[in-house]
Design a protein around this motif. Structure first.
Motif, PDB file in Angstrom:
ATOM      1  N   GLY A 361      21.723  14.726  30.643  1.00  0.00           N
ATOM      2  CA  GLY A 361      22.302  15.531  29.576  1.00  0.00           C
ATOM      3  C   GLY A 361      22.362  17.006  29.902  1.00  0.00           C
ATOM      4  O   GLY A 361      22.730  17.827  29.056  1.00  0.00           O
ATOM      5  N   LEU A 362      22.014  17.360  31.135  1.00  0.00           N
ATOM      6  CA  LEU A 362      22.026  18.756  31.580  1.00  0.00           C
ATOM      7  C   LEU A 362      23.386  19.076  32.193  1.00  0.00           C
ATOM      8  O   LEU A 362      23.506  19.397  33.384  1.00  0.00           O
ATOM      9  N   LEU A 363      24.420  18.994  31.364  1.00  0.00           N
ATOM     10  CA  LEU A 363      25.787  19.130  31.863  1.00  0.00           C
ATOM     11  C   LEU A 363      26.074  20.523  32.405  1.00  0.00           C
ATOM     12  O   LEU A 363      26.778  20.664  33.413  1.00  0.00           O
ATOM     13  N   ASP A 364      25.557  21.558  31.766  1.00  0.00           N
ATOM     14  CA  ASP A 364      25.790  22.916  32.260  1.00  0.00           C
ATOM     15  C   ASP A 364      25.151  23.119  33.627  1.00  0.00           C
ATOM     16  O   ASP A 364      25.737  23.761  34.512  1.00  0.00           O
ATOM     17  N   ASP A 365      23.946  22.590  33.804  1.00  0.00           N
ATOM     18  CA  ASP A 365      23.271  22.695  35.106  1.00  0.00           C
ATOM     19  C   ASP A 365      24.042  21.921  36.173  1.00  0.00           C
ATOM     20  O   ASP A 365      24.179  22.381  37.306  1.00  0.00           O
ATOM     21  N   ALA A 368      27.148  23.910  37.094  1.00  0.00           N
ATOM     22  CA  ALA A 368      26.820  25.085  37.911  1.00  0.00           C
ATOM     23  C   ALA A 368      26.580  24.675  39.364  1.00  0.00           C
ATOM     24  O   ALA A 368      27.034  25.348  40.304  1.00  0.00           O
ATOM     25  N   LEU A 369      25.875  23.574  39.550  1.00  0.00           N
ATOM     26  CA  LEU A 369      25.596  23.077  40.896  1.00  0.00           C
ATOM     27  C   LEU A 369      26.892  22.693  41.603  1.00  0.00           C
ATOM     28  O   LEU A 369      27.115  23.042  42.771  1.00  0.00           O
ATOM     29  N   LEU A 370      27.758  21.978  40.897  1.00  0.00           N
ATOM     30  CA  LEU A 370      29.017  21.508  41.482  1.00  0.00           C
ATOM     31  C   LEU A 370      29.963  22.667  41.796  1.00  0.00           C
ATOM     32  O   LEU A 370      30.577  22.709  42.871  1.00  0.00           O
ATOM     33  N   LYS A 371      30.074  23.609  40.882  1.00  0.00           N
ATOM     34  CA  LYS A 371      30.990  24.736  41.100  1.00  0.00           C
ATOM     35  C   LYS A 371      30.548  25.597  42.274  1.00  0.00           C
ATOM     36  O   LYS A 371      31.376  26.098  43.043  1.00  0.00           O
ATOM     37  N   ALA A 372      29.239  25.766  42.409  1.00  0.00           N
ATOM     38  CA  ALA A 372      28.731  26.534  43.556  1.00  0.00           C
ATOM     39  C   ALA A 372      29.065  25.827  44.858  1.00  0.00           C
ATOM     40  O   ALA A 372      29.340  26.474  45.882  1.00  0.00           O
ATOM     41  N   GLU A 373      29.062  24.493  44.826  1.00  0.00           N
ATOM     42  CA  GLU A 373      29.307  23.724  46.047  1.00  0.00           C
ATOM     43  C   GLU A 373      30.778  23.704  46.435  1.00  0.00           C
ATOM     44  O   GLU A 373      31.122  23.448  47.601  1.00  0.00           O
ATOM     45  N   LEU A 387      33.177  17.151  38.124  1.00  0.00           N
ATOM     46  CA  LEU A 387      33.372  18.138  37.068  1.00  0.00           C
ATOM     47  C   LEU A 387      34.262  17.575  35.966  1.00  0.00           C
ATOM     48  O   LEU A 387      34.041  17.844  34.773  1.00  0.00           O
ATOM     49  N   ALA A 388      35.252  16.769  36.349  1.00  0.00           N
ATOM     50  CA  ALA A 388      36.102  16.104  35.352  1.00  0.00           C
ATOM     51  C   ALA A 388      35.269  15.143  34.517  1.00  0.00           C
ATOM     52  O   ALA A 388      35.430  15.068  33.288  1.00  0.00           O
ATOM     53  N   LYS A 393      32.499  13.875  29.360  1.00  0.00           N
ATOM     54  CA  LYS A 393      31.285  13.614  28.573  1.00  0.00           C
ATOM     55  C   LYS A 393      31.151  14.587  27.407  1.00  0.00           C
ATOM     56  O   LYS A 393      30.662  14.235  26.329  1.00  0.00           O
ATOM     57  N   ARG A 394      31.569  15.829  27.636  1.00  0.00           N
ATOM     58  CA  ARG A 394      31.490  16.843  26.579  1.00  0.00           C
ATOM     59  C   ARG A 394      32.538  16.602  25.486  1.00  0.00           C
ATOM     60  O   ARG A 394      32.469  17.188  24.416  1.00  0.00           O
ATOM     61  N   GLY A 395      33.534  15.800  25.830  1.00  0.00           N
ATOM     62  CA  GLY A 395      34.634  15.621  24.893  1.00  0.00           C
ATOM     63  C   GLY A 395      35.740  16.633  25.105  1.00  0.00           C
ATOM     64  O   GLY A 395      36.666  16.740  24.290  1.00  0.00           O
ATOM     65  N   ASP A 396      35.664  17.386  26.213  1.00  0.00           N
ATOM     66  CA  ASP A 396      36.681  18.396  26.522  1.00  0.00           C
ATOM     67  C   ASP A 396      37.775  17.743  27.373  1.00  0.00           C
ATOM     68  O   ASP A 396      37.764  17.816  28.613  1.00  0.00           O
ATOM     69  N   LYS A 397      38.723  17.114  26.702  1.00  0.00           N
ATOM     70  CA  LYS A 397      39.756  16.369  27.400  1.00  0.00           C
ATOM     71  C   LYS A 397      40.654  17.260  28.240  1.00  0.00           C
ATOM     72  O   LYS A 397      41.059  16.886  29.345  1.00  0.00           O
ATOM     73  N   THR A 398      40.952  18.433  27.732  1.00  0.00           N
ATOM     74  CA  THR A 398      41.828  19.353  28.469  1.00  0.00           C
ATOM     75  C   THR A 398      41.200  19.756  29.801  1.00  0.00           C
ATOM     76  O   THR A 398      41.856  19.721  30.852  1.00  0.00           O
ATOM     77  N   ALA A 399      39.928  20.126  29.769  1.00  0.00           N
ATOM     78  CA  ALA A 399      39.239  20.525  31.006  1.00  0.00           C
ATOM     79  C   ALA A 399      39.152  19.345  31.972  1.00  0.00           C
ATOM     80  O   ALA A 399      39.333  19.504  33.187  1.00  0.00           O
ATOM     81  N   ALA A 400      38.870  18.159  31.435  1.00  0.00           N
ATOM     82  CA  ALA A 400      38.746  16.979  32.290  1.00  0.00           C
ATOM     83  C   ALA A 400      40.052  16.707  33.026  1.00  0.00           C
ATOM     84  O   ALA A 400      40.073  16.511  34.258  1.00  0.00           O
ATOM     85  N   VAL A 401      41.161  16.723  32.309  1.00  0.00           N
ATOM     86  CA  VAL A 401      42.470  16.466  32.923  1.00  0.00           C
ATOM     87  C   VAL A 401      42.804  17.540  33.950  1.00  0.00           C
ATOM     88  O   VAL A 401      43.336  17.249  35.030  1.00  0.00           O
ATOM     89  N   ASN A 402      42.468  18.787  33.632  1.00  0.00           N
ATOM     90  CA  ASN A 402      42.756  19.874  34.579  1.00  0.00           C
ATOM     91  C   ASN A 402      41.948  19.729  35.869  1.00  0.00           C
ATOM     92  O   ASN A 402      42.437  20.035  36.961  1.00  0.00           O
ATOM     93  N   TRP A 403      40.698  19.256  35.754  1.00  0.00           N
ATOM     94  CA  TRP A 403      39.896  19.030  36.960  1.00  0.00           C
ATOM     95  C   TRP A 403      40.466  17.869  37.771  1.00  0.00           C
ATOM     96  O   TRP A 403      40.497  17.922  39.008  1.00  0.00           O
ATOM     97  N   TYR A 404      40.940  16.816  37.100  1.00  0.00           N
ATOM     98  CA  TYR A 404      41.581  15.715  37.815  1.00  0.00           C
ATOM     99  C   TYR A 404      42.803  16.223  38.588  1.00  0.00           C
ATOM    100  O   TYR A 404      43.030  15.838  39.736  1.00  0.00           O
ATOM    101  N   GLU A 405      43.553  17.110  37.952  1.00  0.00           N
ATOM    102  CA  GLU A 405      44.742  17.659  38.604  1.00  0.00           C
ATOM    103  C   GLU A 405      44.365  18.529  39.796  1.00  0.00           C
ATOM    104  O   GLU A 405      44.966  18.418  40.878  1.00  0.00           O
TER     105      GLU A 405
END
Length: 518
Positions: A361-365, A368-373, A387-388, A393-405
Motif C-alpha cells: 500500500g506504499l504506492l508513493d514510495d 518514487a523508486l520507479l521514477k528514479a530508476e 507505474l501504470a 490501483k489509486r483509481g487514477d485512470k488517466t495517469a495509468a493510460v498515459n503511463w501505458y502510452e
C-alpha cells in the motif's frame, strides 16, 4: 535423496561432462567470459554440439525482463558457470532478435527466461529452473550435464516405480522447471497430479519434500475449469510446518516459500482457524530469516519481504497494514536499493522492491523508486508499466493510460514493441473505453508495426496480438464501435493477405480479430 553439498561441489568443479572429453580450460581462457552464439543460427550450433560431442545450452530472454537480468547478475557472471560453459555450446536467443519468435515456437519457449539443456543429438535433457539461487542452479546444471538420460526418460522410470533411479535423477525431477507452461513432460493440466504421485514415489529426503511442495504450489494454481487432485489438507499443513521450521529445508526451497506463502496457506488451512494462524506464524518466521540471509541474492531477499506482505494482505486485503511491517519493508528496500550498483541486478531488484512497496500500500514510495530508476535503467519502459499499475490501483485512470502510452513509445525491439503496444490498447479499452479515436489510433499503430515485422505471428507476438484482438471484440460487443473496428479489420486483412497461403502465420493473422462463437 539429494547429494551432500560436498559431493555436489566435487562434481561441479572436478567432473568432466560425459558428452565431452575436452579438458578444463586454462584460467586465462576462463576469464574470457561465456562464448555465446548470438547469431540465431541454431542449426549450426547443434551441428557444432554434435561434432564436438557436447551438450547445447539454450538461453531465451529479453533485455527488459527482471528474472533474466537476475540470471545475468547472479549466474552467468559466476566464474564456475563460465568455466562450465566451456563444456557445452552456449546459445543466446534474445526475444527481440531476428527470427527469435519463430525459433521460440520451434523450441516451445515463451516465458522469459527459459533455459534448456540438450544432448549433442538435439534431444532435450531438461529445462532448468530460473527462480532458484545460483548455487542450486549450478548443482542442477552439473547433474544434467553428467546424466545419460533425459528428464523425460527419468520421469517414465519414476512413474513406473523408480526403483533403479539414482539420487541425482530424483534431484533433476525435483528441480525441473515444472511451472513452465511450455514444458513437454506432461500436459499442463496433469502437472499437479504428476508431482503428487512423484512425491509419494521419491525416496524420503529433500527431493521428496521439494517435489511435494511443488505439487502443492501446482494445486494452488490450478486454472479454472481444471480439476485439482485430492490431497489431505491437514497432512499438507503439517508438512509445511515441518519444512518451514527446518532452516536448511526452508533455504533449500526458498523460491517456493517466498513466492507462494499466501497461496500455500490458503490452500492448506481455513480462514480464521488455529491451523491458519499457526502456519502463518511459521511462514513469517521463515520468511524473516530468508530476508536476513546474506547468502541469498538481493532480489531473493526482497521476494521474501514481498512474501511477508502477501501474508499480511491475506488477513487484511485492502486495509492499512501494521506500522512495524510497513517500516520494515521501507527500511529493507532502501538498504538494498542503496547497496545495488550492478545494472543487471538493479533491473531485478527495483522491480521486486517496487512490487513489495505497492502490495504493502506504499504506492508513493513505489512510484518514487520507479521514477528514479527511469533515468538509470537500460530498459525504463518496463518500469513504466509498473507505474501504470500503481496509478490503476489509486483509481487514477488517466495517469495509468498515459503511463501505458509512454511505455509503448519508449519500448525497444520488435517483439517488445508489439507486446507493449497490445498492452497499451488493452489498457485503453479497460480504463478509457469511451476514447474511440485514441483506441483506433493505438491499434492501427500496433498493426502498422506488425506489417513491418518479420515472423510477427509467432510465440509471444501471437499471444499478445490475440489478447489485444479479444479485448477489441469485447469492446465492440454491443456494436457501438463497429466502424472503428472495421477500419482495424481492413488494415489487418491487408497484412494477412500478403502472407503466402502455406505460411502457418496466415491462420494466426486471420484469427487475431476473429469473434468468438457464442
Amino acid at each position: 535423496m539429494k547429494l551432500q553439498s560436498a559431493v555436489i561441489a566435487s562434481i561441479l568443479f572436478a567432473a568432466v561432462p560425459v558428452f565431452s572429453a575436452v579438458a578444463s580450460p586454462a584460467s586465462s581462457s576462463a576469464k574470457a567470459g561465456i562464448d555465446w552464439q548470438k547469431d540465431n543460427n541454431v542449426d549450426a550450433a547443434f551441428a557444432r554440439a554434435k561434432a564436438g560431442n557436447k551438450p547445447l545450452f539454450l538461453y531465451w530472454g529479453a533485455a527488459w525482463c527482471p528474472p533474466c537480468n537476475q540470471v545475468k547478475a547472479t549466474i552467468f557472471n559466476r566464474q564456475d558457470f563460465i568455466e562450465r560453459s566451456r563444456h557445452f555450446v552456449p546459445v543466446y536467443l534474445d526475444g527481440d532478435s531476428p527470427s527469435a519468435q519463430k525459433l521460440g515456437a520451434r523450441f516451445k519457449v515463451r516465458g522469459y527466461p527459459t533455459m534448456i539443456l540438450f544432448k549433442p543429438d538435439g534431444t532435450e535433457i531438461t529445462r532448468l529452473p530460473g527462480e532458484v539461487d545460483s548455487e542450486r542452479y549450478l548443482q542442477v546444471l552439473t547433474l544434467a550435464m553428467n546424466t545419460t538420460n533425459s528428464v523425460q526418460d527419468i520421469l517414465k522410470s519414476a512413474l513406473a516405480g523408480g526403483k533403479n533411479l539414482k539420487a541425482e535423477e530424483w534431484s533433476l525431477l525435483a528441480d525441473y522447471s515444472w511451472d513452465d507452461p511450455e514444458q513437454k513432460l506432461v500436459d499442463v493440466k496433469d502437472v499437479a497430479a504428476t508431482l503428487l504421485r512423484l512425491s509419494d514415489l521419491a525416496p524420503t529426503g529433500h527431493d521428496a519434500t521439494r517435489i511435494y511442495l511443488k505439487a502443492l504450489v501446482a494445486i494452488a494454481n490450478v486454472k479454472p475449469g481444471q480439476t485439482a487432485p485430492a490431497f489431505d489438507k491437514a497432512v499438507a499443513a503439517d508438512k509445511l510446518q515441518k519444512a518451514l521450521a527446518d532452516q536448511a529445508v526452508a533455504r533449500d526451497n526458498m523460491d517456493l516459500f517466498t513466492n507462494y506463502p499466501a497461496d500455500l496457506t490458503e490452500l492448506t488451512t481455513t480462514a480464521k482457524s488455529d491451523a491458519r494462524a499457526k502456519l502463518m506464524a511459521a511462514f513469517n518466521s521463515a520468511l524473516l530469516k530468508l530476508a536476513d540471509d546474506s547468502s541469498l541474492s538481493k532480489t531473493d531477499r526482497l521476494t521474501a519481504v514481498d512474501g511477508l506482505v502477501a501474508l499480511a494482505r491475506q488477513e487484511n486485503p485492502k486495509g492499512t497494514l501494521d506500522a512495524n511491517l510497513l517500516k520494515d519493508v521501507k527500511t529493507r528496500v532502501a538498504q538494498i536499493d542503496q547497496a545495488t550498483t550492478d545494472a543487471y541486478e538493479r533491473q531485478s531488484v527495483i522491480s521486486t522492491a517496487a512490487h513489495a512497496l505497492s502490495n504493502a500500500g506504499l504506492l508513493d514510495d513505489s512510484d518514487a523508486l520507479l521514477k528514479a530508476e527511469l533515468k538509470r535503467s537500460h530498459s525504463p519502459y518496463y518500469f513504466m508499466l509498473s507505474l501504470a499499475s500503481n496509478a490503476k490501483k489509486r483509481g487514477d485512470k488517466t495517469a495509468a493510460v498515459n503511463w501505458y502510452e509512454q511505455a509503448y513509445k519508449a519500448a525497444k525491439g520488435p517483439a517488445t514493441r508489439l507486446q507493449w503496444g497490445s498492452t497499451y490498447v488493452s489498457g485503453l479499452i479497460e480504463l478509457a473505453p469511451q476514447e474511440e479515436g485514441r483506441i483506433e489510433k493505438a491499434t492501427q499503430s500496433v498493426l502498422a508495426e506488425i506489417g513491418g515485422t518479420e515472423n510477427a505471428f509467432y510465440e509471444r507476438n501471437r499471444a499478445s496480438l490475440e489478447r489485444m484482438g479479444k479485448k477489441l471484440n469485447e469492446w465492440n460487443k454491443d456494436g457501438k464501435h463497429k466502424v472503428a473496428l472495421q477500419k482495424v479489420r481492413t488494415q489487418l486483412d491487408g497484412i494477412c493477405n500478403k502472407l503466402p497461403a502455406n505460411d502457418p502465420q496466415k491462420a494466426a493473422c486471420q484469427g487475431v480479430l476473429t469473434e468468438a462463437k457464442s
